[in-house]
Design an enzyme around this catalytic site. Structure first.
Site, PDB file in Angstrom:
ATOM      1  N   ASN A   9       0.875  -1.172   0.000  1.00  0.00           N
ATOM      2  CA  ASN A   9       0.000   0.000   0.000  1.00  0.00           C
ATOM      3  C   ASN A   9       0.913   1.222   0.000  1.00  0.00           C
ATOM      4  OD1 ASN A   9      -1.807   2.046   0.463  1.00  0.00           O
ATOM      5  ND2 ASN A   9      -2.244   1.482   2.584  1.00  0.00           N
ATOM      6  N   LYS A  11       0.185   4.211  -0.227  1.00  0.00           N
ATOM      7  CA  LYS A  11      -0.441   5.408   0.358  1.00  0.00           C
ATOM      8  C   LYS A  11      -0.198   6.610  -0.565  1.00  0.00           C
ATOM      9  CE  LYS A  11       0.305   3.530   4.930  1.00  0.00           C
ATOM     10  NZ  LYS A  11      -0.038   3.713   6.322  1.00  0.00           N
ATOM     11  N   HIS A  94      -9.625   1.152   4.786  1.00  0.00           N
ATOM     12  CA  HIS A  94      -8.353   1.366   5.493  1.00  0.00           C
ATOM     13  C   HIS A  94      -8.612   2.297   6.678  1.00  0.00           C
ATOM     14  CE1 HIS A  94      -4.266   2.614   6.401  1.00  0.00           C
ATOM     15  NE2 HIS A  94      -3.853   1.551   5.715  1.00  0.00           N
ATOM     16  N   GLU A  96      -7.047   4.684   7.853  1.00  0.00           N
ATOM     17  CA  GLU A  96      -6.831   6.120   7.590  1.00  0.00           C
ATOM     18  C   GLU A  96      -8.063   6.729   6.936  1.00  0.00           C
ATOM     19  OE1 GLU A  96      -3.059   5.682   5.556  1.00  0.00           O
ATOM     20  OE2 GLU A  96      -2.125   5.127   7.461  1.00  0.00           O
ATOM     21  N   GLU A 165      -5.576  -4.993  10.450  1.00  0.00           N
ATOM     22  CA  GLU A 165      -4.560  -3.964  10.667  1.00  0.00           C
ATOM     23  C   GLU A 165      -4.864  -3.218  11.960  1.00  0.00           C
ATOM     24  OE1 GLU A 165      -2.569  -2.858   6.687  1.00  0.00           O
ATOM     25  OE2 GLU A 165      -4.224  -1.491   7.016  1.00  0.00           O
ATOM     26  N   GLY A 171       2.159   2.213  10.745  1.00  0.00           N
ATOM     27  CA  GLY A 171       3.111   3.308  10.598  1.00  0.00           C
ATOM     28  C   GLY A 171       3.776   3.723  11.894  1.00  0.00           C
ATOM     29  N   SER A 210       3.182  -2.227  10.404  1.00  0.00           N
ATOM     30  CA  SER A 210       4.626  -2.247  10.642  1.00  0.00           C
ATOM     31  C   SER A 210       5.268  -3.606  10.360  1.00  0.00           C
ATOM     32  CB  SER A 210       4.939  -1.776  12.070  1.00  0.00           C
ATOM     33  OG  SER A 210       4.517  -0.439  12.250  1.00  0.00           O
TER      34      SER A 210
HETATM   35  C1  PEP Z   1      -0.911   0.188   5.931  1.00  0.00           C
HETATM   36  O1  PEP Z   1      -0.977   1.386   5.750  1.00  0.00           O
HETATM   37  O2  PEP Z   1      -1.765  -0.554   5.421  1.00  0.00           O
HETATM   38  C2  PEP Z   1       0.193  -0.327   6.741  1.00  0.00           C
HETATM   39  C3  PEP Z   1       0.128  -1.554   7.160  1.00  0.00           C
HETATM   40  O3  PEP Z   1       1.217   0.545   7.005  1.00  0.00           O
HETATM   41  P1  PEP Z   1       2.641   0.195   7.693  1.00  0.00           P
HETATM   42  O4  PEP Z   1       3.122  -1.111   7.119  1.00  0.00           O
HETATM   43  O5  PEP Z   1       3.516   1.339   7.349  1.00  0.00           O
HETATM   44  O6  PEP Z   1       2.378   0.088   9.164  1.00  0.00           O
END
Ligand code: PEP
Length: 248
Positions: A9, A11, A94, A96, A165, A171, A210
């Site tokens: 992803n 982003k 997601h 976000e 997630e 992040g 992460s």
């Molecule tokens: C994501 O945005 O879907 C995600 C898992 O981000 P990160 O791997 O940076 O934590």
């Protein structure tokens, strides 16, 4: 047997030059992968990435879509448009978007339905906040988020991918331990199995939050973890390729 799946992803990152360099390395490193691989890129780069990926096994995805098929919805992008640019996957729900755009469970479910109608696969994200985890509400929250989708889709639920997630791990550099992640994946799979035994067995549930080269293998070795949705680490080819290599 579920084939493992690693999706990047990106982003809101990238540029024409950076994308070409990143995908050049990713393509060179994914000629003999054992798992399915995709990259979910910002809308303006779909055409570029469709072109760059055309002879590869790496699939293309988008990070969101409109719930509307077409019409007067300024700034939105319809699933039919994503399909025209070769998308096979669309991330919906997601955290976000749930947080920044107040997306409800019902809206996320309706978007997942739109994605399926356009013959693409929704990657449905669910996850609890830190406050919800600390209040012991993790299972309730993630099942509520997933139930909105399975109740709408019913038997079609077998065609989705789920991504667990935890919001507190996205992040932040804080990863759920393999045991914490497996526990939630098992809860999600049990819910899917209630919709249909074959659905519980077939749907891939990715872990996201992460994921890095040094923790991917142990996460992906858990019985109910079928790969990962990768944010930050998908922007560095060597990290993304190491994570792909960690998948079974
Ligand atoms: C994501 O945005 O879907 C995600 C898992 O981000 P990160 O791997 O940076 O934590």
């Amino acid at each position: 047997m579920r084939q493992q799946f690693v999706a990047g992803n990106w982003k809101m990152h990238g540029s024409l030059a950076a994308n070409a360099a990143l995908l050049g390395e990713v393509l060179a490193g994914t000629t003999a992968t054992r798992c399915d691989v995709a990259v979910c890129v910002p809308y303006p780069y779909l055409a570029q990435c469709q072109h760059l990926l055309q002879t590869s096994t790496v699939a293309l995805g988008a990070q969101d879509c409109s719930v509307h098929a077409s019409g007067a919805h300024t700034g939105e992008v319809a699933v039919g448009m994503l399909r025209e640019f070769g998308c096979g996957y669309v991330i919906v729900g997601h955290s976000e978007r749930r947080a920044d755009h107040h997306e409800s469970d019902a809206l996320v479910a309706a978007k997942a339905q739109r994605v399926l109608e356009a013959d693409m696969t929704p990657i449905v994200c669910v996850g609890e906040t830190l406050a919800q985890r600390e209040a012991g509400e993790t299972a309730t929250v993630v099942v509520r988020q997933l139930r909105a989708v399975t109740e709408l889709l019913r038997q079609q639920s077998r065609r989705i991918v789920v991504a667990y997630e935890p919001v507190w791990a996205i992040g932040t550099g804080r990863t759920a331990s393999p045991e914490q992640a497996q526990e939630v994946h098992a809860v999600l799979r049990a819910h899917l199995a209630q919709v249909g035994a074959d659905i519980g067995a077939a749907v891939r549930i990715l872990y996201g939050g992460s994921v890095k080269p040094d923790n991917a293998q142990v996460l992906f070795a858990q019985p109910d973890i079928d790969g990962g949705l990768i944010g930050g680490a998908s922007l560095k080819a060597s990290d993304f390729l190491a994570i792909v290599a960690a998948a079974k």
